[in-house]
Motif scaffolding. Structure first.
Motif, PDB file in Angstrom:
ATOM      1  N   VAL A  34      49.022  31.850  42.657  1.00 41.48           N
ATOM      2  CA  VAL A  34      48.100  31.781  41.344  1.00 41.48           C
ATOM      3  C   VAL A  34      47.122  30.885  41.927  1.00 41.48           C
ATOM      4  O   VAL A  34      45.992  31.072  41.349  1.00 41.48           O
ATOM      5  N   GLU A  35      47.325  29.858  42.484  1.00 37.10           N
ATOM      6  CA  GLU A  35      46.359  28.977  42.743  1.00 37.10           C
ATOM      7  C   GLU A  35      45.162  29.507  43.604  1.00 37.10           C
ATOM      8  O   GLU A  35      44.008  29.388  43.421  1.00 37.10           O
ATOM      9  N   ILE A  36      45.679  30.487  44.786  1.00 38.51           N
ATOM     10  CA  ILE A  36      44.602  31.107  45.517  1.00 38.51           C
ATOM     11  C   ILE A  36      43.732  32.184  44.762  1.00 38.51           C
ATOM     12  O   ILE A  36      42.479  32.349  44.929  1.00 38.51           O
ATOM     13  N   ALA A  37      44.495  32.729  43.945  1.00 41.11           N
ATOM     14  CA  ALA A  37      43.635  33.831  43.059  1.00 41.11           C
ATOM     15  C   ALA A  37      42.575  33.159  42.080  1.00 41.11           C
ATOM     16  O   ALA A  37      41.548  33.679  42.000  1.00 41.11           O
ATOM     17  N   ARG A  38      42.981  31.851  41.544  1.00 46.76           N
ATOM     18  CA  ARG A  38      42.157  31.224  40.604  1.00 46.76           C
ATOM     19  C   ARG A  38      40.824  30.715  41.803  1.00 46.76           C
ATOM     20  O   ARG A  38      39.712  31.061  41.246  1.00 46.76           O
ATOM     21  N   ARG A  39      40.983  30.525  42.869  1.00 50.72           N
ATOM     22  CA  ARG A  39      39.997  30.074  43.630  1.00 50.72           C
ATOM     23  C   ARG A  39      39.072  31.198  44.024  1.00 50.72           C
ATOM     24  O   ARG A  39      37.857  31.156  43.943  1.00 50.72           O
ATOM     25  N   GLY A  44      33.870  33.954  42.901  1.00 47.61           N
ATOM     26  CA  GLY A  44      33.110  35.598  42.933  1.00 47.61           C
ATOM     27  C   GLY A  44      33.799  36.714  43.302  1.00 47.61           C
ATOM     28  O   GLY A  44      32.993  37.479  43.692  1.00 47.61           O
ATOM     29  N   ALA A  45      35.093  36.677  43.544  1.00 44.91           N
ATOM     30  CA  ALA A  45      35.603  37.896  44.111  1.00 44.91           C
ATOM     31  C   ALA A  45      35.445  38.985  42.867  1.00 44.91           C
ATOM     32  O   ALA A  45      35.322  38.792  41.726  1.00 44.91           O
ATOM     33  N   ASP A  46      35.581  39.980  43.559  1.00 40.00           N
ATOM     34  CA  ASP A  46      34.980  41.416  42.460  1.00 40.00           C
ATOM     35  C   ASP A  46      36.405  41.886  42.022  1.00 40.00           C
ATOM     36  O   ASP A  46      36.245  42.410  40.821  1.00 40.00           O
ATOM     37  N   GLU A  47      37.467  41.611  42.874  1.00 39.63           N
ATOM     38  CA  GLU A  47      38.872  42.151  42.451  1.00 39.63           C
ATOM     39  C   GLU A  47      39.794  41.420  43.322  1.00 39.63           C
ATOM     40  O   GLU A  47      39.209  40.755  44.336  1.00 39.63           O
ATOM     41  N   ILE A  48      40.996  41.561  42.836  1.00 39.22           N
ATOM     42  CA  ILE A  48      41.849  40.653  43.897  1.00 39.22           C
ATOM     43  C   ILE A  48      43.367  41.904  43.953  1.00 39.22           C
ATOM     44  O   ILE A  48      43.394  42.514  43.124  1.00 39.22           O
ATOM     45  N   THR A  49      43.625  41.785  45.215  1.00 39.31           N
ATOM     46  CA  THR A  49      44.872  42.796  45.593  1.00 39.31           C
ATOM     47  C   THR A  49      45.914  41.760  45.850  1.00 39.31           C
ATOM     48  O   THR A  49      45.828  41.070  46.886  1.00 39.31           O
ATOM     49  N   PHE A  50      46.952  42.150  45.197  1.00 39.07           N
ATOM     50  CA  PHE A  50      48.332  41.589  45.862  1.00 39.07           C
ATOM     51  C   PHE A  50      49.253  42.593  46.461  1.00 39.07           C
ATOM     52  O   PHE A  50      49.352  43.698  45.967  1.00 39.07           O
ATOM     53  N   LEU A  51      49.641  42.240  47.648  1.00 35.06           N
ATOM     54  CA  LEU A  51      50.594  43.219  48.524  1.00 35.06           C
ATOM     55  C   LEU A  51      51.799  42.549  48.463  1.00 35.06           C
ATOM     56  O   LEU A  51      51.874  41.515  49.195  1.00 35.06           O
ATOM     57  N   ASP A  52      52.830  42.989  47.511  1.00 37.17           N
ATOM     58  CA  ASP A  52      54.146  42.476  47.864  1.00 37.17           C
ATOM     59  C   ASP A  52      54.760  42.897  48.965  1.00 37.17           C
ATOM     60  O   ASP A  52      55.286  44.225  49.134  1.00 37.17           O
ATOM     61  N   ILE A  53      55.201  42.057  49.785  1.00 35.84           N
ATOM     62  CA  ILE A  53      56.020  42.278  51.205  1.00 35.84           C
ATOM     63  C   ILE A  53      57.384  41.832  51.307  1.00 35.84           C
ATOM     64  O   ILE A  53      58.053  41.915  52.323  1.00 35.84           O
ATOM     65  N   PRO A  77      39.512  42.589  37.692  1.00 33.59           N
ATOM     66  CA  PRO A  77      40.523  43.731  38.234  1.00 33.59           C
ATOM     67  C   PRO A  77      41.487  43.336  39.248  1.00 33.59           C
ATOM     68  O   PRO A  77      41.100  42.659  40.028  1.00 33.59           O
ATOM     69  N   LEU A  78      42.963  43.396  38.925  1.00 30.72           N
ATOM     70  CA  LEU A  78      44.010  43.196  39.750  1.00 30.72           C
ATOM     71  C   LEU A  78      44.695  44.371  40.235  1.00 30.72           C
ATOM     72  O   LEU A  78      45.038  45.313  39.387  1.00 30.72           O
ATOM     73  N   THR A  79      44.878  44.382  41.666  1.00 26.65           N
ATOM     74  CA  THR A  79      45.496  45.616  41.979  1.00 26.65           C
ATOM     75  C   THR A  79      46.987  45.019  42.479  1.00 26.65           C
ATOM     76  O   THR A  79      46.787  43.879  43.063  1.00 26.65           O
ATOM     77  N   VAL A  80      47.913  45.811  42.425  1.00 26.87           N
ATOM     78  CA  VAL A  80      49.183  45.272  43.169  1.00 26.87           C
ATOM     79  C   VAL A  80      49.741  46.487  43.785  1.00 26.87           C
ATOM     80  O   VAL A  80      50.017  47.542  43.278  1.00 26.87           O
ATOM     81  N   GLY A  81      50.159  45.990  45.067  1.00 27.30           N
ATOM     82  CA  GLY A  81      50.581  47.269  45.889  1.00 27.30           C
ATOM     83  C   GLY A  81      51.998  46.703  46.726  1.00 27.30           C
ATOM     84  O   GLY A  81      52.359  45.444  46.358  1.00 27.30           O
ATOM     85  N   GLY A  82      52.950  47.510  47.108  1.00 22.39           N
ATOM     86  CA  GLY A  82      53.931  47.317  47.868  1.00 22.39           C
ATOM     87  C   GLY A  82      55.300  47.628  47.126  1.00 22.39           C
ATOM     88  O   GLY A  82      55.547  47.021  46.066  1.00 22.39           O
ATOM     89  N   GLY A  83      55.976  48.438  47.429  1.00 21.88           N
ATOM     90  CA  GLY A  83      57.418  49.027  46.859  1.00 21.88           C
ATOM     91  C   GLY A  83      57.096  49.401  45.548  1.00 21.88           C
ATOM     92  O   GLY A  83      57.939  49.555  44.737  1.00 21.88           O
TER      93      GLY A  83
END
Lengths: 258, 213
Positions: A34-39, A44-53, A77-83
């Motif tokens: 959460v902290e890193i996504a905020r940063r 100015g990130a255009d999107e953020i992707t989370f890869l659940d490993i 925009p937020l993307t979630v991948g993994g599983g």
């Protein structure tokens, strides 16, 4: 032309913590997602992707909570991948605040799943993740195949044909990872990226191998990628997203500078 | 306390838009609602939408919300977003000419195949990502820098009959209408709920808007 090429930081999340391994070993703890996504959002990130490993099914609720928290304060925009294996997995992620889901192995095992997902939720939120590895020998025409299980299992499926098929099934975007380059910091596989990008009408996100800012620009200029994804160069604050964008702009690429 | 209703007709994810509205204006009562009475009781109405237009119109017609939206369009501030904007035109090419709500006379058409930019690179469809929005004066743009970038994802766009309702354009590669406005109705093709600061500002402006131009 004024559509910007996108920079997408990727957070590999294991049981609620951001980690990044080199070639899937030597996993380093990079902090609170959460902290890193905020940063990244601030930079100015255009999107953020989370890869659940996260390995165990039981601990998968963790990523849902991470997405919920991020989505209530980060409005990109937020993307979630993994599983992601069932329509219900997709619904849970979208309800938590994800805008797109990345489907990887489940697409390989059951391509119809991509069609069902696109019909139910719309192509705009279905990203098909492709892990490809070069299989041609020196002197042969370049050929890449789809691999599963973190790059360990060959499927015999041609990567370019697979990308076209996934778009026909309803993928709205392709997240392309070179398993030869992932974690190496040697740069994207530009020939692979270009081959896929020129073969499909939908946007292609290049992934795997970024070690410096020129690699990002190369992915767009030579690889013809619509977006570039990187993890470790951003996590450990080697470079900020802002620096990456300024560098790309200096090489003549249109980016969103905030 | 003022209230805003986000119309839920089973098309896509409303959590993002509800969260963004709440973040933009914490004092506003944000409700995700599907019944006509609740929609008509709200001070302002947001009409979102993702997916295919035929499913969207079927859902609206089946539930009777078509007439509710038309009535909102005559009485109070209405914000259409993405497919919610396209549904306000007369019809759409998508799914073989789908009849829509005709709040803005005009058509929704697909981007031409084989689009190229000036350098000759092919342009992808959907038009996805952050593009510059060039607007004409309207209260909903207050505090937003001209040509700010907003987040888009769509393959079809609106072509209104009356060009004077165009409140903003974007280029892909030719200019297309990405915002429409008339009286108390405002509609955007991009996603303000995913467009960071500029998007939140637009939502904040909407939540303070009295529907006057």
């Amino acid at each position: 032309m004024s559509l910007a090429k996108r920079i997408i930081p990727c957070l590999d999340v294991d049981n609620g913590r951001v980690v990044k391994g080199v070639k899937f070993v030597d996993i380093r703890d990079a902090g609170d997602p959460v902290e890193i996504a905020r940063r990244y959002d601030r930079e100015g990130a255009d999107e953020i992707t989370f890869l659940d490993i996260t390995a165990t099914h039981h601990d998968r609720d963790t990523i849902v909570h991470v997405v919920e928290q991020v989505a209530s304060e980060v409005f990109i925009p937020l993307t979630v991948g993994g599983g992601i294996r069932t329509l219900d997995d997709i619904r849970r992620m979208l309800n938590a605040g994800a805008d797109k889901v990345g489907i990887n192995s489940a697409a390989v095992f059951n391509p119809e799943f991509v069609r069902e997902a696109a019909e139910r939720f719309g192509s705009q939120c279905i990203v098909v993740a492709i892990d490809a590895k070069k299989v041609s020998q020196a002197g042969e025409d370049n050929r890449w195949e789809i691999f599963t299980h973190g790059g360990r299992k060959a499927t015999g499926i041609d990567a370019v044909e697979w990308a076209k098929k996934m778009v026909a099934y309803g993928a709205g975007e392709i997240l392309l990872t070179s398993m030869d380059r992932d974690g190496t910091r040697e740069g994207f596989d530009l020939l692979l990226t270009r081959a896929i990008s020129e073969a499909v009408p939908v946007p292609v996100i290049a992934s795997g191998g970024v070690g410096n800012l020129d690699h990002l620009a190369d992915g767009v200029i030579e690889g013809k990628a619509d977006a570039v994804l990187a993890a470790s160069i951003f996590h450990f604050a080697e470079y900020s997203i802002q620096q990456a964008k300024e560098h790309m702009a200096a090489r003549g690429i249109e980016v969103r500078l905030t | 306390m003022s209230s805003v209703a986000v119309i839920d007709y089973g098309m896509g994810n409303l959590h993002s838009i509800a969260k963004a509205l709440q973040h933009a204006a914490p004092q506003v009562d944000v409700r995700i609602v599907s019944d006509a009475d609740a929609i008509l009781r709200a001070d302002r109405v947001v009409f979102p939408g993702v997916g295919a237009i035929r499913d969207c119109m079927q859902a609206l017609n089946r539930s009777g919300l078509s007439s509710v939206i038309k009535s909102v369009a005559e009485t109070r501030p209405l914000l259409g977003i993405c497919l919610g904007m396209q549904a306000l035109l007369t019809d759409s090419e998508e799914n073989g000419n789908t009849q829509c709500l005709n709040v803005f006379p005009g058509h929704v058409v697909h981007f031409p195949e084989s689009l190229k930019d000036k350098a000759g690179n092919s342009l992808k469809i959907p038009h996805m990502g952050w593009n510059r929005v060039h607007f004409t004066p309207h209260p909903l743009w207050q505090g937003i820098v001209q040509d700010s970038r907003f987040y888009f994802v769509h393959s079809y766009y609106a072509r209104p009959d009356d060009a004077s309702v165009i409140a903003a354009t974007a280029e892909y590669p030719d200019p297309f209408a990405c915002a429409l406005a008339r009286d108390n109705v405002f509609a955007v093709q991009f996603h303000p709920e995913k467009s960071q600061m500029a998007g939140l500002q637009l939502l904040r402006n909407f939540l303070q808007w009295n529907g006057q131009v």
